[in-house]
Enzyme design. Structure first.
Site, PDB file in Angstrom:
ATOM      1  N   TYR A  17      -9.824 -10.751  -7.076  1.00  0.00           N
ATOM      2  CA  TYR A  17      -8.209 -10.944  -7.850  1.00  0.00           C
ATOM      3  C   TYR A  17      -8.605 -11.715  -9.348  1.00  0.00           C
ATOM      4  O   TYR A  17      -8.593 -12.033 -10.220  1.00  0.00           O
ATOM      5  CB  TYR A  17      -7.057 -10.947  -7.604  1.00  0.00           C
TER       6      TYR A  17
ATOM      7  N   LYS B 154      -1.263  -3.122   7.969  1.00  0.00           N
ATOM      8  CA  LYS B 154      -2.659  -2.450   8.632  1.00  0.00           C
ATOM      9  C   LYS B 154      -2.684  -3.170  10.008  1.00  0.00           C
ATOM     10  O   LYS B 154      -2.266  -5.074  10.002  1.00  0.00           O
ATOM     11  CB  LYS B 154      -3.710  -2.809   7.781  1.00  0.00           C
TER      12      LYS B 154
ATOM     13  N   ARG C  56       0.403  -1.309   0.134  1.00  0.00           N
ATOM     14  CA  ARG C  56       0.006  -0.018   0.268  1.00  0.00           C
ATOM     15  C   ARG C  56       0.959   0.850  -0.147  1.00  0.00           C
ATOM     16  O   ARG C  56       2.297   0.865   0.840  1.00  0.00           O
ATOM     17  CB  ARG C  56      -1.255   0.207   0.922  1.00  0.00           C
TER      18      ARG C  56
ATOM     19  N   ARG D 270      -0.481  -1.997  -7.094  1.00  0.00           N
ATOM     20  CA  ARG D 270      -0.632  -2.363  -5.652  1.00  0.00           C
ATOM     21  C   ARG D 270      -1.101  -4.335  -6.631  1.00  0.00           C
ATOM     22  O   ARG D 270      -1.107  -5.244  -6.112  1.00  0.00           O
ATOM     23  CB  ARG D 270      -0.770  -2.520  -4.361  1.00  0.00           C
TER      24      ARG D 270
ATOM     25  N   HIS E  37      -2.478  -9.690   2.929  1.00  0.00           N
ATOM     26  CA  HIS E  37      -4.022  -9.489   3.887  1.00  0.00           C
ATOM     27  C   HIS E  37      -4.310 -10.353   4.753  1.00  0.00           C
ATOM     28  O   HIS E  37      -4.204 -11.549   4.947  1.00  0.00           O
ATOM     29  CB  HIS E  37      -5.208 -10.311   2.909  1.00  0.00           C
TER      30      HIS E  37
ATOM     31  N   HIS F 129      -2.461   3.000  -5.519  1.00  0.00           N
ATOM     32  CA  HIS F 129      -3.335   1.757  -5.453  1.00  0.00           C
ATOM     33  C   HIS F 129      -2.882   0.491  -6.436  1.00  0.00           C
ATOM     34  O   HIS F 129      -3.095  -0.433  -6.444  1.00  0.00           O
ATOM     35  CB  HIS F 129      -4.274   1.615  -4.199  1.00  0.00           C
TER      36      HIS F 129
END
Length: 334
Positions: free
Chosen positions: A295, A186, A161, A263, A286, A260
């Site tokens: 995806y 994150k 990110r 990514r 993730h 982004h």
């Protein structure tokens, strides 16, 4: 509840709960702060009093809903932004509920306000030719060009990110083979992302040109003032090269391409190369493989192959085909 109680709850929420207990990232804390600044001003104006005079009792579901509607109507915020603001409000009232059960009635009414559903756009990504054309626009003979090329190359190779990338320091890189970079993502979750040999060489040459060492603890990507490049700065430099590349590949003039997008591009290229989805999940950081499955859903070719495989009858499917007519009759009889 008195206004003093609201101030007490607000300070303990930000200084103790978010900072000390949950140890949220700086970006999360700032997002919650901005949401509450907007909400407090809106509530004060609606009740025709100063912010200091507000009390928890003033935050009714009607006020919250009016605030969320105003974000979309007046501030022209997207539904995603609206939901982010609501998440900040929910988090505060969930904290108050846990600490003070006597306020359960007030908190639960707020917590019942649902997020607003929105159409999830199809993920955009660059083809191999588009990516190559974009990178070729950078003049790597200049100092700025070397920084910009490294920024774009790292965005793609790490699948990070944008804020994760901008927070990277030389000390986070292991440039000897096998090369990798340590990324803090994150939820303060750390992951190791492998680097292509050519990317590792780019980082090494960049540090050498900048007269910086591998144990440097300052941001790797800096602006001309020697400070960490901002998200806006990264978006601006990408836009510059997109405009140049679009003259050669018109499809790059389409809207929605952002840092982004690189990514998403990395994830799609890995998927199309046959890399297992669980590995892609770990590369992207993730928390759940369901986040990575989008995806697969965004690749028409993979959908086509899946449908072809599903359309090939096997021994196990013949029996189900014989049952199908009876099942349809039963459904029609309902």
């Amino acid at each position: 509840m008195k206004s003093a109680d609201l101030s007490r709850w607000m300070s303990s929420f930000f200084l103790i709960h978010l900072a000390a207990e949950r140890n949220v990232s700086r970006n999360t804390a700032l997002a919650y702060r901005d949401a509450w600044k907007l909400f407090l001003r809106f509530a004060a104006e609606r009740h025709r009093r100063k912010v200091e005079a507000l009390a928890i009792d003033d935050f009714t579901p009607d006020v919250v809903l009016a605030f969320l509607d105003d974000l979309e109507a007046t501030r022209k915020n997207s539904i995603q932004t609206r939901n982010v603001r609501l998440a900040a409000i929910h988090c505060f009232f969930r904290y108050v509920l846990e600490c003070e059960p006597s306020l359960a009635a007030i908190c639960q009414r707020i917590l019942k306000i649902p997020v607003k559903r929105t159409v999830r756009p199809v993920l955009g990504y660059l083809s191999a030719d588009e990516l190559e054309t974009l990178l070729s626009q950078v003049d790597r003979s200049t100092r700025k060009g070397k920084r910009d090329y490294l920024t774009l190359a790292l965005l793609y190779d790490t699948g990070a990110r944008i804020q994760e990338l901008l927070d990277l320091k030389p000390a986070d890189f292991h440039l000897l083979s096998p090369s990798f970079v340590r990324i803090l993502g994150k939820g303060r979750k750390e992951r190791l992302c492998p680097l292509l040999p050519q990317t590792a060489r780019l980082v090494s040459r960049f540090l050498e040109a900048e007269d910086r060492t591998c144990d440097d603890d300052q941001p790797l990507i800096q602006n001309r003032c020697g400070q960490r490049l901002t998200r806006q700065g990264a978006g601006y430099l990408l836009k510059q090269y997109l405009q140049k590349a679009a003259k050669m590949v018109p499809s790059l003039s389409r809207s929605g391409i952002s840092p982004h997008t690189l990514r998403h591009t990395k994830a799609m290229h890995l998927l199309q190369s046959g890399v297992p989805i669980i590995t892609i999940k770990d590369v992207l950081g993730h928390a759940d493989v369901k986040s990575t499955e989008v995806y697969v859903q965004s690749d028409p070719e993979m959908k086509r192959k899946a449908l072809e495989q599903a359309g090939t009858p096997s021994r196990g499917t013949r029996r189900s085909r014989r049952i199908a007519p009876d099942l349809l009759k039963w459904l029609e009889s309902l």
